[in-house]
Design an enzyme around this catalytic site. Sequence first.
Site, PDB file in Angstrom:
ATOM      1  CE1 TYR A  53      -2.940  -3.119   0.238  1.00  0.00           C
ATOM      2  CE2 TYR A  53      -3.326  -2.686   2.547  1.00  0.00           C
ATOM      3  CZ  TYR A  53      -3.530  -3.456   1.418  1.00  0.00           C
ATOM      4  OH  TYR A  53      -4.348  -4.568   1.485  1.00  0.00           O
ATOM      5  CG  HIS A 111      -1.052  -8.735  -0.206  1.00  0.00           C
ATOM      6  ND1 HIS A 111      -0.595  -7.453  -0.116  1.00  0.00           N
ATOM      7  CD2 HIS A 111      -2.393  -8.619  -0.335  1.00  0.00           C
ATOM      8  CE1 HIS A 111      -1.624  -6.605  -0.169  1.00  0.00           C
ATOM      9  NE2 HIS A 111      -2.714  -7.299  -0.309  1.00  0.00           N
TER      10      HIS A 111
HETATM   11  P1  NAP Z   1     -13.761  -0.833   1.461  1.00  0.00           P
HETATM   12  O1  NAP Z   1     -13.301  -0.761   2.857  1.00  0.00           O
HETATM   13  O2  NAP Z   1     -14.863  -1.745   1.119  1.00  0.00           O
HETATM   14  O3  NAP Z   1     -14.181   0.616   0.938  1.00  0.00           O
HETATM   15  C1  NAP Z   1     -13.366   1.738   1.110  1.00  0.00           C
HETATM   16  C2  NAP Z   1     -14.029   2.904   0.407  1.00  0.00           C
HETATM   17  O4  NAP Z   1     -15.305   3.155   1.002  1.00  0.00           O
HETATM   18  C3  NAP Z   1     -13.235   4.201   0.552  1.00  0.00           C
HETATM   19  O5  NAP Z   1     -13.384   4.897  -0.676  1.00  0.00           O
HETATM   20  C4  NAP Z   1     -13.947   4.957   1.663  1.00  0.00           C
HETATM   21  O6  NAP Z   1     -13.885   6.364   1.511  1.00  0.00           O
HETATM   22  C5  NAP Z   1     -15.369   4.514   1.456  1.00  0.00           C
HETATM   23  N1  NAP Z   1     -16.157   4.529   2.695  1.00  0.00           N
HETATM   24  C6  NAP Z   1     -15.777   4.128   3.928  1.00  0.00           C
HETATM   25  N2  NAP Z   1     -16.790   4.233   4.799  1.00  0.00           N
HETATM   26  C7  NAP Z   1     -17.843   4.739   4.114  1.00  0.00           C
HETATM   27  C8  NAP Z   1     -19.165   5.091   4.461  1.00  0.00           C
HETATM   28  N3  NAP Z   1     -19.626   4.923   5.700  1.00  0.00           N
HETATM   29  N4  NAP Z   1     -19.978   5.605   3.496  1.00  0.00           N
HETATM   30  C9  NAP Z   1     -19.525   5.767   2.227  1.00  0.00           C
HETATM   31  N5  NAP Z   1     -18.278   5.432   1.828  1.00  0.00           N
HETATM   32  C10 NAP Z   1     -17.450   4.918   2.763  1.00  0.00           C
HETATM   33  O7  NAP Z   1     -12.567  -1.203   0.460  1.00  0.00           O
HETATM   34  P2  NAP Z   1     -11.029  -1.560   0.578  1.00  0.00           P
HETATM   35  O8  NAP Z   1     -10.220  -0.411   0.983  1.00  0.00           O
HETATM   36  O9  NAP Z   1     -10.712  -2.249  -0.707  1.00  0.00           O
HETATM   37  O10 NAP Z   1     -10.987  -2.694   1.705  1.00  0.00           O
HETATM   38  C11 NAP Z   1     -10.742  -2.431   3.053  1.00  0.00           C
HETATM   39  C12 NAP Z   1      -9.341  -2.850   3.462  1.00  0.00           C
HETATM   40  O11 NAP Z   1      -9.135  -4.232   3.244  1.00  0.00           O
HETATM   41  C13 NAP Z   1      -8.235  -2.189   2.629  1.00  0.00           C
HETATM   42  O12 NAP Z   1      -8.053  -0.834   2.943  1.00  0.00           O
HETATM   43  C14 NAP Z   1      -7.089  -3.089   2.945  1.00  0.00           C
HETATM   44  O13 NAP Z   1      -6.557  -2.813   4.229  1.00  0.00           O
HETATM   45  C15 NAP Z   1      -7.764  -4.460   2.909  1.00  0.00           C
HETATM   46  N6  NAP Z   1      -7.706  -5.100   1.575  1.00  0.00           N
HETATM   47  C16 NAP Z   1      -6.989  -6.261   1.451  1.00  0.00           C
HETATM   48  C17 NAP Z   1      -6.889  -6.884   0.219  1.00  0.00           C
HETATM   49  C18 NAP Z   1      -6.089  -8.143   0.095  1.00  0.00           C
HETATM   50  O14 NAP Z   1      -5.817  -8.577  -1.039  1.00  0.00           O
HETATM   51  N7  NAP Z   1      -5.708  -8.754   1.193  1.00  0.00           N
HETATM   52  C19 NAP Z   1      -7.539  -6.342  -0.905  1.00  0.00           C
HETATM   53  C20 NAP Z   1      -8.297  -5.183  -0.746  1.00  0.00           C
HETATM   54  C21 NAP Z   1      -8.390  -4.591   0.502  1.00  0.00           C
HETATM   55  P3  NAP Z   1     -12.865   7.329   2.324  1.00  0.00           P
HETATM   56  O15 NAP Z   1     -11.550   6.653   2.361  1.00  0.00           O
HETATM   57  O16 NAP Z   1     -12.906   8.560   1.514  1.00  0.00           O
HETATM   58  O17 NAP Z   1     -13.422   7.534   3.704  1.00  0.00           O
END
Ligand code: NAP
Length: 277
Positions: A53, A111
């Site tokens: 990241y 990962h």
């Molecule tokens: P997510 O958590 O499903 O969504 C994040 C998005 O949603 C951001 O744009 C955020 O905006 C927005 N958001 C957050 N709360 C909200 C709300 N209450 N209302 C409206 N929008 C909202 O997606 P993600 O970042 O892909 O997944 C979460 C975490 O999982 C990652 O950050 C990472 O740590 C991990 N991950 C791991 C893998 C893997 O391969 N292991 C892959 C993907 C993700 P703002 O940031 O502008 O607040």
Amino acid sequence: MRSVELNTGEKVPALGIGTWRMGERRQERASEVDALKLALDLGLNLIDTAEMYGDGGAEEVVAEATAGRRDKLYLVSKVYPHNASRKGTIRACERSLKRLRTDRLDLYLLHWRGSYRLAETVEAFETLKGAGKIRGWGVSNFDVADMRELAGVAGGKNCVSNQVLYHLGARGIEWRLLEDCRNSHIMVMAYSPLGQGPLLKQPALKAIADKHACDPGAVALAWVLRQPGVVAIPKASKLAHVRANFKALKLELDSEDCKRLDAAFPPPKRATPLAMA
Ligand code: NAP
């Protein structure tokens, strides 16, 4: 605070915070740090990050936000598959520790699967554990067959968690993987639990959010967290989003809500390969 018990006997918060896309832009750093600090103030003491990241930038944001608060934190980071050799894993972990300004990770994940043999990565994880540099290890994006293979590797049964894509719009793990992990006492960490945002505009979610006077994000997270043993790690860099998501912990979806969600986002009817973000 709701928690999930790991196969080590330790308890971790059921709701944490993710950091993908943090540490990429200097002008957003202050708000990212503030969002993580607010999450910790609210007791969301599980932070998920990765060397990937922001090319290490997210780990630096985490270091800034958690300075002086390491002891209460459950800190998760991940090694790139192309670094996951016996020596490469150890070097990658040491670089992560440096960026995170800490002496240990609570959980270190592979990962996704790459070309190094699982046995080699597991051996490195166990070496790091013996040295006190990590307290536990796990995997990410491992499907049913990958988990079975892992269980057959020396030390493979020490896996603490499998971090996988899971949200209303991506329910494939309900077919088998979730149950397999549960039976093996492997904590499932749901990533992208908000479907990265667009999911929250779906009318079914909006209607249930209105009924409970909360944000659709809280509904999406409460739905993930209804599964025993599952941890959710939404990413939020806006304070309002952190606060809205926190409400998921108090939100109880009733059977009518769950029926409406099943109708709008049907559960899997057959085995499908594990989806990845
Ligand atoms: P997510 O958590 O499903 O969504 C994040 C998005 O949603 C951001 O744009 C955020 O905006 C927005 N958001 C957050 N709360 C909200 C709300 N209450 N209302 C409206 N929008 C909202 O997606 P993600 O970042 O892909 O997944 C979460 C975490 O999982 C990652 O950050 C990472 O740590 C991990 N991950 C791991 C893998 C893997 O391969 N292991 C892959 C993907 C993700 P703002 O940031 O502008 O607040």
